[in-house]
Design a protein around this motif. Structure first.
Motif, mmCIF file in Angstrom:
data_model
loop_
_atom_site.group_PDB
_atom_site.id
_atom_site.type_symbol
_atom_site.label_atom_id
_atom_site.label_comp_id
_atom_site.label_asym_id
_atom_site.label_seq_id
_atom_site.Cartn_x
_atom_site.Cartn_y
_atom_site.Cartn_z
ATOM 1 N N ALA A 175 0.821 -1.217 0.000
ATOM 2 C CA ALA A 175 0.000 0.000 0.000
ATOM 3 C C ALA A 175 0.851 1.261 0.000
ATOM 4 O O ALA A 175 0.463 2.275 -0.594
ATOM 5 N N TYR A 176 2.011 1.223 0.650
ATOM 6 C CA TYR A 176 2.849 2.414 0.713
ATOM 7 C C TYR A 176 3.342 2.830 -0.674
ATOM 8 O O TYR A 176 3.392 4.021 -0.995
ATOM 9 N N SER A 177 3.697 1.854 -1.498
ATOM 10 C CA SER A 177 4.172 2.177 -2.849
ATOM 11 C C SER A 177 3.051 2.737 -3.705
ATOM 12 O O SER A 177 3.253 3.666 -4.497
ATOM 13 N N ILE A 178 1.856 2.171 -3.562
ATOM 14 C CA ILE A 178 0.706 2.700 -4.304
ATOM 15 C C ILE A 178 0.421 4.133 -3.882
ATOM 16 O O ILE A 178 0.207 5.029 -4.711
ATOM 17 N N GLU A 179 0.442 4.378 -2.586
ATOM 18 C CA GLU A 179 0.103 5.709 -2.072
ATOM 19 C C GLU A 179 1.137 6.760 -2.456
ATOM 20 O O GLU A 179 0.777 7.905 -2.756
ATOM 21 N N VAL A 180 2.421 6.399 -2.457
ATOM 22 C CA VAL A 180 3.426 7.396 -2.824
ATOM 23 C C VAL A 180 3.348 7.706 -4.315
ATOM 24 O O VAL A 180 3.569 8.847 -4.734
ATOM 25 N N ALA A 181 3.002 6.720 -5.136
ATOM 26 C CA ALA A 181 2.808 6.975 -6.568
ATOM 27 C C ALA A 181 1.642 7.932 -6.777
ATOM 28 O O ALA A 181 1.724 8.871 -7.578
ATOM 29 N N LYS A 182 0.556 7.730 -6.052
ATOM 30 C CA LYS A 182 -0.585 8.641 -6.129
ATOM 31 C C LYS A 182 -0.190 10.052 -5.704
ATOM 32 O O LYS A 182 -0.512 11.042 -6.371
ATOM 33 N N ALA A 183 0.491 10.148 -4.578
ATOM 34 C CA ALA A 183 0.825 11.451 -4.007
ATOM 35 C C ALA A 183 1.779 12.252 -4.886
ATOM 36 O O ALA A 183 1.817 13.481 -4.806
ATOM 37 N N SER A 184 2.539 11.573 -5.741
ATOM 38 C CA SER A 184 3.494 12.278 -6.594
ATOM 39 C C SER A 184 2.797 13.121 -7.655
ATOM 40 O O SER A 184 3.367 14.087 -8.169
ATOM 41 N N GLY A 185 1.568 12.762 -8.037
ATOM 42 C CA GLY A 185 0.851 13.478 -9.077
ATOM 43 C C GLY A 185 1.407 13.267 -10.474
ATOM 44 O O GLY A 185 1.061 14.002 -11.398
#
Length: 242
Positions: free
Chosen positions: A41-51
């Motif tokens: 989940a952390y990798s998915i969330e950081v990809a999202k947060a990068s925009g």
């Protein structure tokens, strides 16, 4: 920094997160709970947060991992074949398979054909959106951009046990030199790898002459191969994600 919104109009950018089900040394590692959340989940969330990404895809052979990925907002447009899901398969063939599948699936809508892609490991919960943005920006003058960090000791002064079990320097010509007189060495930090889709498919050589390392601090890099590694990561998470 590039105007991300403007560039999104010209490119279809994807993140691909490999997460196979058969991790051996730490069973079910990719969805093991870390601070109450599946590691993936952390990798998915950081990809999202990068925009940076139009689409975040998880490449897996495992239905349970696929369900977790969907729960956190990633796409599972295909399941990875078994011959690309064993412990001998390298990163590049998995990425190339994912990109070919995405290209095939976009054949009726050219606007969804991926043009740039970042492979993000499922095992990097200390990665930040800024790290990914630095890698993306580095593509202006590089074919591949990847996360890297320095060794914490001069590799030229490494020791080993020879075939007789006796201690010996690996590089005898350097063993007596001062640390400050030796070239600082860097290594792949195992977090992310950026490139154009064309370079992923036609070349796939991540560590080539035209590649650019994005330097990350050593205190945010942690291998995850043993239970000891996991415990150390748990301690680091308490500092970065209290």
């Amino acid at each position: 920094m590039k105007d991300i919104a403007l560039l999104q109009e010209k490119h279809h950018r994807v993140a691909v997160i490999p997460a196979r089900g058969g991790s051996q040394r730490i069973p079910r590692k990719n969805i093991r709970l870390l601070n109450g959340k599946p590691l993936l989940a952390y990798s998915i969330e950081v990809a999202k947060a990068s925009g940076l990404f139009d689409r975040i895809v998880v490449s897996t052979d495992d239905e349970e991992i696929a369900e977790v990925a969907r729960e956190y907002g990633a796409d599972i447009p295909f399941m990875r074949p078994r011959d690309l899901a064993d412990h001998m398969t390298g990163t590049t063939p998995v990425m190339q398979h994912a990109l070919r599948m995405l290209i095939k699936q976009s054949s009726l809508d050219d606007s969804k054909r991926p043009t740039q892609a970042c492979l993000i490991y499922a095992t990097c919960p200390l990665l930040t959106p800024e790290d990914l943005q630095q890698g993306f920006n580095g593509l202006e003058n590089a074919t591949f951009c990847f996360s890297a960090c320095t060794f914490d000791f001069p590799i030229q002064r490494a020791l080993h046990l020879d075939q007789n079990g006796q201690l010996a320097p690996m590089f005898p010509e350097h063993i007596a030199k001062r640390s400050q007189d030796l070239t600082e060495a860097i290594h792949d930090a195992g977090q992310f790898y950026w490139a154009s889709v064309q370079d992923w498919l036609e070349d796939g050589v991540i560590f080539g002459a035209k590649s650019k390392p994005i330097m990350l601090p050593r205190h945010r890099i942690q291998d995850l191969d043993t239970e000891e590694d996991w415990q150390r990561l748990t301690q680091l998470m308490a500092l970065y994600h209290p």
